[in-house]
Design a protein around this motif. Structure first.
Motif, short mmCIF file in Angstrom:
data_model
loop_
_atom_site.label_atom_id
_atom_site.label_comp_id
_atom_site.label_asym_id
_atom_site.label_seq_id
_atom_site.Cartn_x
_atom_site.Cartn_y
_atom_site.Cartn_z
N LEU A 3 0.84 -1.19 0.00
CA LEU A 3 0.00 0.00 0.00
C LEU A 3 0.87 1.24 0.00
O LEU A 3 2.06 1.19 0.28
CB LEU A 3 -0.92 -0.03 1.23
CG LEU A 3 -1.87 -1.22 1.27
CD1 LEU A 3 -2.65 -1.22 2.58
CD2 LEU A 3 -2.82 -1.21 0.09
N LEU A 4 0.25 2.36 -0.30
CA LEU A 4 0.94 3.63 -0.44
C LEU A 4 0.09 4.71 0.21
O LEU A 4 -1.13 4.75 0.00
CB LEU A 4 1.13 3.93 -1.93
CG LEU A 4 1.70 5.28 -2.33
CD1 LEU A 4 3.18 5.33 -2.00
CD2 LEU A 4 1.49 5.51 -3.82
N ILE A 5 0.70 5.58 0.99
CA ILE A 5 -0.01 6.70 1.59
C ILE A 5 0.20 7.91 0.69
O ILE A 5 1.34 8.27 0.38
CB ILE A 5 0.49 6.98 3.01
CG1 ILE A 5 0.21 5.75 3.89
CG2 ILE A 5 -0.19 8.21 3.59
CD1 ILE A 5 0.75 5.83 5.30
N THR A 6 -0.89 8.53 0.27
CA THR A 6 -0.81 9.67 -0.65
C THR A 6 -0.64 10.97 0.11
O THR A 6 -0.71 11.02 1.34
CB THR A 6 -2.09 9.75 -1.52
OG1 THR A 6 -3.19 10.10 -0.68
CG2 THR A 6 -2.35 8.44 -2.25
N LYS A 7 -0.48 12.03 -0.65
CA LYS A 7 -0.29 13.37 -0.06
C LYS A 7 -1.53 13.90 0.63
O LYS A 7 -1.47 14.95 1.26
CB LYS A 7 0.19 14.34 -1.13
CG LYS A 7 1.57 13.99 -1.63
CD LYS A 7 2.08 14.98 -2.64
CE LYS A 7 3.44 14.49 -3.12
NZ LYS A 7 4.21 15.50 -3.76
N LYS A 8 -2.64 13.17 0.54
CA LYS A 8 -3.84 13.56 1.27
C LYS A 8 -3.69 13.33 2.78
O LYS A 8 -4.52 13.78 3.56
CB LYS A 8 -5.05 12.75 0.79
CG LYS A 8 -5.50 13.05 -0.60
CD LYS A 8 -6.72 12.19 -0.89
CE LYS A 8 -7.29 12.43 -2.26
NZ LYS A 8 -8.48 11.58 -2.48
N CYS A 9 -2.65 12.62 3.18
CA CYS A 9 -2.42 12.28 4.58
C CYS A 9 -2.39 13.55 5.44
O CYS A 9 -1.73 14.54 5.10
CB CYS A 9 -1.10 11.54 4.72
SG CYS A 9 -0.65 11.10 6.41
N ILE A 10 -3.13 13.50 6.56
CA ILE A 10 -3.18 14.65 7.48
C ILE A 10 -2.40 14.37 8.76
O ILE A 10 -2.51 15.10 9.74
CB ILE A 10 -4.64 15.03 7.81
CG1 ILE A 10 -5.37 13.85 8.47
CG2 ILE A 10 -5.36 15.54 6.57
CD1 ILE A 10 -6.74 14.21 9.04
N ASN A 11 -1.60 13.30 8.76
CA ASN A 11 -0.79 12.92 9.91
C ASN A 11 -1.61 12.79 11.19
O ASN A 11 -1.23 13.27 12.26
CB ASN A 11 0.35 13.93 10.12
CG ASN A 11 1.33 13.92 8.98
OD1 ASN A 11 1.60 12.89 8.39
ND2 ASN A 11 1.85 15.09 8.63
N MET A 26 6.71 7.58 10.19
CA MET A 26 6.65 8.97 9.77
C MET A 26 7.78 9.24 8.78
O MET A 26 8.94 8.92 9.04
CB MET A 26 6.76 9.91 10.97
CG MET A 26 6.65 11.35 10.60
SD MET A 26 5.20 11.69 9.62
CE MET A 26 4.28 12.71 10.70
N GLY A 27 7.42 9.79 7.63
CA GLY A 27 8.40 10.18 6.63
C GLY A 27 8.79 11.63 6.86
O GLY A 27 8.61 12.17 7.95
N ASP A 28 9.30 12.28 5.83
CA ASP A 28 9.71 13.68 5.95
C ASP A 28 8.53 14.60 6.23
O ASP A 28 8.63 15.52 7.03
CB ASP A 28 10.43 14.14 4.68
CG ASP A 28 11.78 13.47 4.51
OD1 ASP A 28 12.37 13.02 5.51
OD2 ASP A 28 12.25 13.39 3.36
N GLU A 29 7.40 14.34 5.57
CA GLU A 29 6.23 15.20 5.73
C GLU A 29 4.97 14.45 6.12
O GLU A 29 4.12 14.99 6.82
CB GLU A 29 5.98 15.97 4.43
CG GLU A 29 7.10 16.91 4.07
CD GLU A 29 6.83 17.67 2.78
OE1 GLU A 29 5.65 17.79 2.40
OE2 GLU A 29 7.80 18.11 2.16
N ILE A 30 4.83 13.23 5.63
CA ILE A 30 3.65 12.41 5.92
C ILE A 30 4.10 11.00 6.26
O ILE A 30 5.27 10.65 6.10
CB ILE A 30 2.66 12.37 4.72
CG1 ILE A 30 3.34 11.77 3.48
CG2 ILE A 30 2.09 13.76 4.43
CD1 ILE A 30 2.41 11.51 2.31
N TYR A 31 3.15 10.20 6.72
CA TYR A 31 3.46 8.80 6.98
C TYR A 31 3.78 8.08 5.68
O TYR A 31 3.27 8.43 4.62
CB TYR A 31 2.29 8.11 7.68
CG TYR A 31 2.26 8.39 9.15
CD1 TYR A 31 3.01 7.63 10.04
CD2 TYR A 31 1.51 9.44 9.66
CE1 TYR A 31 3.01 7.90 11.38
CE2 TYR A 31 1.49 9.72 11.01
CZ TYR A 31 2.25 8.93 11.88
OH TYR A 31 2.25 9.21 13.22
#
Length: 84
Positions: A3-11, A26-31
């Motif tokens: 699976l892949l978490i998109t930029k829609k992620c709100i953390n 947690m990545g640089d900006e989102i999970y």
């Protein structure tokens, strides 16, 4: 497929503790989801728990770059959890 978490992620922190393979971090900006650890919950649950707890629709999707069938996901599960 992993699976892949998109930029829609709100953390929101809902998905990370639900992953039985500890594939989410947690990545640089989102999970992000580690494709080498993601089995789409095969071996644990009938459906991916991260997708079911995510409050934002279509934020976690199948990763087109990681094509795996159910048998391959099962083999990955066995390797992760039953390595000798």
């Amino acid at each position: 497929m992993a699976l892949l978490i998109t930029k829609k992620c709100i953390n929101c922190d809902m998905c990370e503790p639900e992953c039985p393979n500890q594939a989410i971090s947690m990545g640089d900006e989102i999970y992000v989801i580690d494709p080498w650890l993601c089995t789409e919950c095969v071996g644990h649950y009938d459906t991916p728990t991260c997708m079911s707890v995510c409050p934002i629709d279509n934020t976690i999707v199948t990763d087109p770059a990681q094509q795996e069938n159910r048998e391959q996901l099962w083999e990955k599960f066995v390797l992760i959890h039953h390595a000798v």
